[in-house]
Design a protein around this motif. Structure first.
Motif, short mmCIF file in Angstrom:
data_model
loop_
_atom_site.label_atom_id
_atom_site.label_comp_id
_atom_site.label_asym_id
_atom_site.label_seq_id
_atom_site.Cartn_x
_atom_site.Cartn_y
_atom_site.Cartn_z
N SER A 1 0.84 -1.20 0.00
CA SER A 1 0.00 0.00 0.00
C SER A 1 0.87 1.25 0.00
O SER A 1 1.84 1.34 0.76
CB SER A 1 -0.91 0.02 1.23
N PRO A 2 0.55 2.27 -0.81
CA PRO A 2 1.32 3.52 -0.78
C PRO A 2 1.25 4.22 0.57
O PRO A 2 2.19 4.92 0.96
CB PRO A 2 0.67 4.36 -1.88
N VAL A 3 0.12 4.06 1.27
CA VAL A 3 -0.04 4.66 2.60
C VAL A 3 0.00 3.55 3.64
O VAL A 3 -0.74 2.57 3.55
CB VAL A 3 -1.37 5.43 2.72
N ARG A 4 0.88 3.71 4.61
CA ARG A 4 1.03 2.70 5.66
C ARG A 4 0.84 3.36 7.02
O ARG A 4 1.38 4.43 7.29
CB ARG A 4 2.40 2.03 5.55
N ILE A 5 0.07 2.70 7.88
CA ILE A 5 -0.19 3.20 9.23
C ILE A 5 0.43 2.21 10.21
O ILE A 5 0.04 1.05 10.27
CB ILE A 5 -1.70 3.35 9.50
N ARG A 6 1.43 2.68 10.96
CA ARG A 6 2.18 1.82 11.87
C ARG A 6 1.85 2.21 13.31
O ARG A 6 2.27 3.24 13.82
CB ARG A 6 3.68 1.98 11.59
N LEU A 7 1.04 1.36 13.95
CA LEU A 7 0.61 1.62 15.31
C LEU A 7 1.66 1.15 16.31
O LEU A 7 2.66 0.55 15.94
CB LEU A 7 -0.72 0.91 15.57
N ASN A 8 1.42 1.43 17.60
CA ASN A 8 2.33 1.02 18.67
C ASN A 8 3.76 1.49 18.41
O ASN A 8 4.73 0.81 18.74
CB ASN A 8 2.30 -0.51 18.83
N SER A 9 3.88 2.68 17.81
CA SER A 9 5.19 3.20 17.38
C SER A 9 5.32 4.65 17.85
O SER A 9 4.63 5.53 17.34
CB SER A 9 5.32 3.13 15.86
N THR A 10 6.19 4.89 18.80
CA THR A 10 6.36 6.21 19.38
C THR A 10 7.57 6.92 18.79
O THR A 10 8.71 6.45 18.93
CB THR A 10 6.53 6.12 20.91
N ALA A 11 7.35 8.04 18.13
CA ALA A 11 8.45 8.83 17.57
C ALA A 11 9.25 9.45 18.71
O ALA A 11 8.69 9.96 19.68
CB ALA A 11 7.91 9.91 16.65
N ILE A 12 10.58 9.41 18.57
CA ILE A 12 11.46 10.00 19.59
C ILE A 12 12.42 11.03 19.00
O ILE A 12 13.12 11.72 19.73
CB ILE A 12 12.27 8.91 20.31
N ARG A 13 12.43 11.16 17.65
CA ARG A 13 13.37 12.10 17.02
C ARG A 13 12.90 12.40 15.60
O ARG A 13 12.45 11.51 14.88
CB ARG A 13 14.77 11.48 16.97
N ALA A 14 12.98 13.66 15.22
CA ALA A 14 12.72 14.07 13.84
C ALA A 14 13.80 15.10 13.49
O ALA A 14 13.79 16.20 14.02
CB ALA A 14 11.33 14.66 13.69
N ARG A 15 14.71 14.72 12.61
CA ARG A 15 15.83 15.62 12.30
C ARG A 15 16.08 15.64 10.79
O ARG A 15 15.83 14.67 10.07
CB ARG A 15 17.10 15.17 13.02
N HIS A 16 16.56 16.77 10.33
CA HIS A 16 16.94 16.89 8.93
C HIS A 16 18.26 16.15 8.69
O HIS A 16 19.14 16.12 9.56
CB HIS A 16 17.12 18.37 8.55
N VAL A 17 18.35 15.54 7.53
CA VAL A 17 19.61 14.90 7.12
C VAL A 17 20.47 15.98 6.48
O VAL A 17 20.38 16.26 5.29
CB VAL A 17 19.36 13.74 6.15
N GLY A 18 21.25 16.64 7.31
CA GLY A 18 22.01 17.80 6.87
C GLY A 18 21.43 19.08 7.43
O GLY A 18 20.56 19.08 8.31
N ASP A 19 21.89 20.19 6.91
CA ASP A 19 21.43 21.50 7.35
C ASP A 19 19.95 21.68 7.01
O ASP A 19 19.53 21.41 5.88
CB ASP A 19 22.24 22.61 6.68
N PRO A 20 19.10 22.12 7.98
CA PRO A 20 17.67 22.27 7.71
C PRO A 20 17.34 23.14 6.50
O PRO A 20 16.34 22.91 5.81
CB PRO A 20 17.14 22.90 8.99
N SER A 21 18.20 24.13 6.22
CA SER A 21 17.91 25.03 5.10
C SER A 21 18.17 24.40 3.74
O SER A 21 17.66 24.87 2.71
CB SER A 21 18.74 26.31 5.24
N ALA A 22 18.96 23.32 3.70
CA ALA A 22 19.31 22.71 2.41
C ALA A 22 19.04 21.21 2.35
O ALA A 22 19.22 20.59 1.30
CB ALA A 22 20.78 22.96 2.12
#
Length: 635
Positions: free
Chosen positions: A376-397
């Motif tokens: 499925s193009p859209v996947r819903i993953r339950l029981n999954s707690t996000a602990i980090r969201a970071r840019h791969v590199g400088d946020p501006s680029a």
């Protein structure tokens, strides 16, 4: 009477399902899995490389009873993140996505829907949610009454005022198949009225000196009810005065001065200082706004109470009304707005539910095994707690965002071109420590409102019919209100309209702490909820029902069949309370506006982002976040 004897009479030893996370039995994937798949029960970090409880054929969160809402397994990882825990050995996943959404509530699901509309049906989207079910606060509770399915709402209650929805919000509802006009047929507005059933207030001995159920008493007491209310005689006269006399209690102030005075004065202080009522009046009204604001009249402005037609304002100019005809409060699925979430999931994930209409979604059985289907193009993953969201590199680029999440006690990393954080605002500073201090401070500003929505299945509702009641207000009770469920029949689902049938009672508790400012009350309430066992909730439910319905042959040991307590320590979005907020702050300086600003490829969408706890707000904020992605054109 001894505690043991009282518990026996209340039915504390009766055969209902009980799950209490503090006693170690509130397992997130349900007791049905214990015998068949014990290796799946990995909520608290038991080693397991194949944690996928949703694949089990018995996995069906709506049917769970006991403690729900923020259930065991949904918050421990986030709390450990707050306390400084790190997961350095996160496993990198091979596949990448166009969008990762953190949060599978109304805003997160709507963001996925709008994103797919903007970028095409082939857009690859991963939705992560820390709960064992999707929908966020739009929570579905199912029960069985013999062969009959009973459906209740454990959170977001109704589509309120759809005539005032934005084009985007009402447009989304229409696209997923909701025609709000059909509720005029599905919601029986005359059922309780035709049975001469009305409201009452239960005055408890602990607060009022005697247990007494008084029909017609409450926020607006009838002339017949007032003499029966167990308060001082002067207070009864004051109640009648507030209700019937057109007195201007601020005669020396202009219309504008009155407005400002009422905005910055609590309703409690207005009654005591301006209307000069007896203190016993406060006891009658104290918890009236609990269900809407999560606090009592000590922390709700008199102006807000005037807008809700509370007593005492007949002699003052009425506040301006919104244009247009006021809509009835009938736009309600049996599971509240959980049906909206279910319709969104059915639209996003092929095969997740049968059917194609707003009617058939009500009784459709969701196939949770399909939610995280690799095809499925859209996947819903339950029981999954996000602990980090970071840019791969400088946020501006940067071209990608990496999201780390914990599932089954193990950390994983997934990457996407874009990320929408549709979780609580106060979590985001922990997920994105690189954000500016100003934005993190704004995101942490609000304190979400704790509350409890409880559904109690009873053997029948003859006791309520006998008493002529469908709603009971309890100003001094553990639960502040008890009401028979909304009489909605839709599609194959039929409301139990005969008093002989099993039905659901809906109870509300907001564990505030009167006397503090609203934020401190919310913090105290959250601590209260996290420390309260299911046994405490159950005992109070049984005790209140026994005392309220004692003259109607109601027996809690016999008549209570199931209990689901939906506990939301982080409940409603914080709505800026004028008693504690500056009046002259421009909209652009509201913390929610500062906090929701785009952070590179990370956007923010939730009801917190607009400071209003409504479904349409969650949808609107999802639309804004996706529009910000589209405006950059850098998918």
């Amino acid at each position: 009477m001894s505690r043991k004897r009282r518990d026996h009479d209340l039915g504390m030893n009766s055969n209902i399902t009980r799950r209490d996370f503090l006693n170690g039995v509130g397992i997130t994937v349900g007791s049905s899995l214990l015998g068949s798949n014990p290796f799946l029960l990995n909520v608290f970090g038991v080693p397991d490389s194949a944690f996928a409880p949703e694949k089990d054929p018995h996995y069906y969160p709506p049917s769970k009873t006991g403690l729900r809402g923020s259930h065991a397994g949904s918050f421990e990882v986030a709390h450990s993140l707050r306390d400084g825990k790190q997961w350095p050995e996160a496993q990198e996943e091979k596949e990448t996505f166009d969008l990762i959404v953190v949060g599978g509530g109304m805003s997160g699901l709507s963001a996925a829907y709008f994103f797919r509309t903007s970028f095409g049906s082939k857009a690859r989207i991963l939705i992560l949610d820390n709960h064992d079910d999707f929908g966020g606060h739009a929570k579905r509770n199912e029960f069985r009454g013999g062969d009959r399915l009973l459906i209740g709402y454990g959170g977001t209650q109704s589509i309120e005022g759809p005539g005032h929805y934005s084009p985007e919000a009402i447009g989304l509802l229409k696209e997923i198949g909701i025609d709000v006009q059909r509720f005029y047929k599905y919601f029986d507005q005359n059922l309780y009225k035709s049975m001469n059933m009305k409201r009452a207030t239960f005055f408890d001995e602990e607060t009022f000196g005697v247990d007494r159920l008084v029909p017609g008493a409450g926020l607006h007491s009838t002339p017949e009810a007032i003499p029966q209310i167990p308060i001082d005689e002067t207070a009864r006269k004051d109640l009648a005065r507030l209700e019937n006399e057109a007195v201007d209690y601020l005669p020396s102030l202009s219309v504008e001065e009155k407005r400002v005075k009422l905005i910055k004065t609590s309703y409690k202080d207005f009654l005591l200082q301006s209307a000069k009522v007896h203190p016993d009046v406060i006891k009658v009204f104290q918890t009236a706004p609990h269900g809407l604001y999560g606090v009592g009249i000590d922390a709700v402005s008199a102006d807000n109470c005037r807008g809700m037609s509370y007593p005492g304002f007949k002699g003052m100019p009425a506040p301006p009304r919104e244009r247009g005809e006021r809509e009835p409060y009938i736009f309600h699925f049996p599971d509240g707005n959980a049906s909206i979430a279910r319709l969104l999931v059915r639209a996003l994930v092929p095969g997740s539910a049968p059917g194609s209409t707003m009617e058939d979604i009500v009784t459709a059985k969701m196939n949770y095994a399909k939610l995280d289907d690799p095809t499925s193009p859209v996947r819903i993953r339950l029981n999954s707690t996000a602990i980090r969201a970071r840019h791969v590199g400088d946020p501006s680029a940067a071209k990608e965002v990496e999201v780390t999440y914990v599932r089954g006690g193990k950390a994983h990393k997934a990457r996407a071109a874009q990320c929408v954080l549709a979780c609580y605002n106060m979590v985001i500073p922990y997920l994105c420590p690189e954000m500016s201090d100003k934005q993190k401070e704004a995101l942490a500003y609000a304190v979400k409102i704790p509350l409890v929505y409880t559904n109690v299945q009873i053997r029948n509702w003859k006791s309520f019919q006998k008493l002529g009641l469908n709603n009971i207000y309890c100003p001094g009770g553990y639960f502040s209100s008890f009401s028979l469920d909304f009489p909605v029949s839709i599609g194959a689902y039929k409301f139990p309209s005969s008093p002989e049938e099993s039905c659901l009672l809906h109870l509300v508790r907001t564990p505030c702490r009167p006397g503090l400012d609203c934020k401190d009350q919310y913090r105290a309430g959250r601590a209260d909820l996290l420390a309260t066992t299911f046994e405490t909730f159950e005992r109070n439910i049984r005790d209140q029902l026994a005392r309220m319905l004692g003259t109607s042959d109601f027996d809690p040991a016999r008549d209570i069949q199931a209990i689901t307590v939906n506990r939301w320590p982080h409940g409603y979005a914080y709505e800026y309370n004028p008693l504690f907020e500056p009046l002259d702050r421009p909209d652009s300086e509201r913390p929610c506006v500062i906090g929701r600003k785009p952070f590179g490829r990370i956007k923010i969408a939730n009801s917190d982002a607009d400071g209003h706890a409504y479904t349409n707000i969650a949808i609107d904020q999802a639309y804004r976040a996706v529009r910000e992605i589209s405006a950059k054109g850098d998918l």
